[in-house]
Design an enzyme around this catalytic site. Structure first.
Site, short mmCIF file in Angstrom:
data_model
loop_
_atom_site.label_atom_id
_atom_site.label_comp_id
_atom_site.label_asym_id
_atom_site.label_seq_id
_atom_site.Cartn_x
_atom_site.Cartn_y
_atom_site.Cartn_z
N GLU A 13 -6.46 6.38 -1.78
CA GLU A 13 -6.39 5.23 -0.88
C GLU A 13 -6.81 3.95 -1.59
OE1 GLU A 13 -5.15 4.74 2.11
OE2 GLU A 13 -4.42 6.78 1.92
N HIS B 181 0.83 -1.21 0.00
CA HIS B 181 0.00 0.00 0.00
C HIS B 181 0.87 1.26 0.00
CE1 HIS B 181 -3.58 2.42 1.17
NE2 HIS B 181 -2.68 3.14 1.84
N GLU B 182 1.89 1.27 0.85
CA GLU B 182 2.75 2.46 0.95
C GLU B 182 3.58 2.66 -0.32
OE1 GLU B 182 2.29 4.55 3.17
OE2 GLU B 182 1.02 3.31 4.44
N HIS C 263 1.48 4.22 -3.05
CA HIS C 263 1.34 5.68 -2.98
C HIS C 263 2.52 6.35 -3.69
CE1 HIS C 263 -2.19 6.43 -0.56
NE2 HIS C 263 -1.74 5.81 0.51
#
Ligand SMILES: [Zn+2]
Length: 269
Positions: free
Chosen positions: A195, A134-135, A138
């Site tokens: 997100e 997820h990070e 981004h």
């Protein structure tokens, strides 16, 4: 006023050139890596000097290992999909910081921090991979630069005509977008769409890296149980809700596994 309109048109014109390779969609982003990354790298280094970085432990090694596997999976995906060299300006770094906060974050250019407080919830290396994916996502999707771009347009609107985009101003916008100097460094909430995008991209690259994409929903169930209704800071925005997130990840897991199979990955850990 004419000047302002012109500036905005120029900015949007330039931004139209930047396409997110993961979605194929044009993004509002007129900050090149060369403008964003140096600020991010400097702030990250400063953060590390002011916080307790854990080194040499099994947990610290795990964070680095997972980060390397996931960023290398991203590189394989980008190369296979016609974007070799996309990551050339990135300088991946994965640090574990001794802090009981339940959080992890990533600054532009691949500068990642996990707090020890999130490890009881990630529980396993695969759980770490869910958050890491997820990070990293981004960072891959330039969400930080897009947030800065949106902030710049707001400022342009606020001070009609008097703003020129200069390096010094870029730094100001960066600081605004990242809340530098506060405990929320790098953690201002992303938009709901960012997100969701990070969840989807993250799931694919964790699977390509060999981590079981079906574990992603399980991690978020633990996160939900732990939070007592409150999400941790990086996920501070109340949207997408934990339930939406869990449903999305469950629905996308077969696609992520299929994507991984294209890279010869069929056994997950
Ligand atoms: Zn996020």
């Amino acid at each position: 006023m004419k000047k302002l309109v012109l500036i905005i048109f120029v900015l949007i014109g330039v931004s139209a050139c930047k396409v997110n390779p993961f979605t194929g969609q044009k993004t509002l982003n007129f900050y090149p890596n060369s403008q964003v990354f140096p600020s991010a790298f400097a702030q990250y280094d400063q953060f590390l000097t002011e916080n307790k970085v854990v080194t040499g432990t099994a947990d610290a090694q795990m964070i680095t290992r997972v980060g390397q596997r996931i960023s290398s999976a991203a590189e394989r995906w980008l190369t296979a999909n016609g974007h070799p060299g996309y990551l050339k300006d990135y300088a991946w770094e994965y640090n574990l910081v001794n802090d009981e906060t339940v959080n992890a974050w990533c600054m532009p250019g691949g500068k990642i921090v996990f707090y020890t407080g999130i490890l009881p919830i990630t529980q396993t290396e695969t759980g770490v991979a869910v958050v890491m994916g997820h990070e990293v996502a981004h960072a891959l999707a330039d969400h930080g630069a897009q947030r800065m771009s949106a902030g710049t347009l707001q400022q342009l609107g606020a001070v009609a005509g008097n703003v020129a985009i200069k390096n010094q101003q870029t730094l100001g916008i960066f600081n605004q977008a990242y809340g530098v100097g506060t405990q929320y460094l790098g953690m201002l909430p992303f938009s709901r769409s960012h997100e969701t995008e990070a969840d989807r991209i993250g799931l694919q690259i964790m699977a390509i890296a060999g981590y079981d994409p079906y574990e992603a929903a399980e991690l978020w169930k633990r996160m939900k149980a732990n939070s007592g209704g409150e999400a941790p800071p990086e996920f501070m925005s109340t949207h997408p809700s934990n339930d939406t997130r869990i449903n999305n990840l469950t629905a996308w897991a077969p696609d992520a596994a299929a994507e991984a199979a294209k890279f010869g990955v069929t056994n997950f850990k």
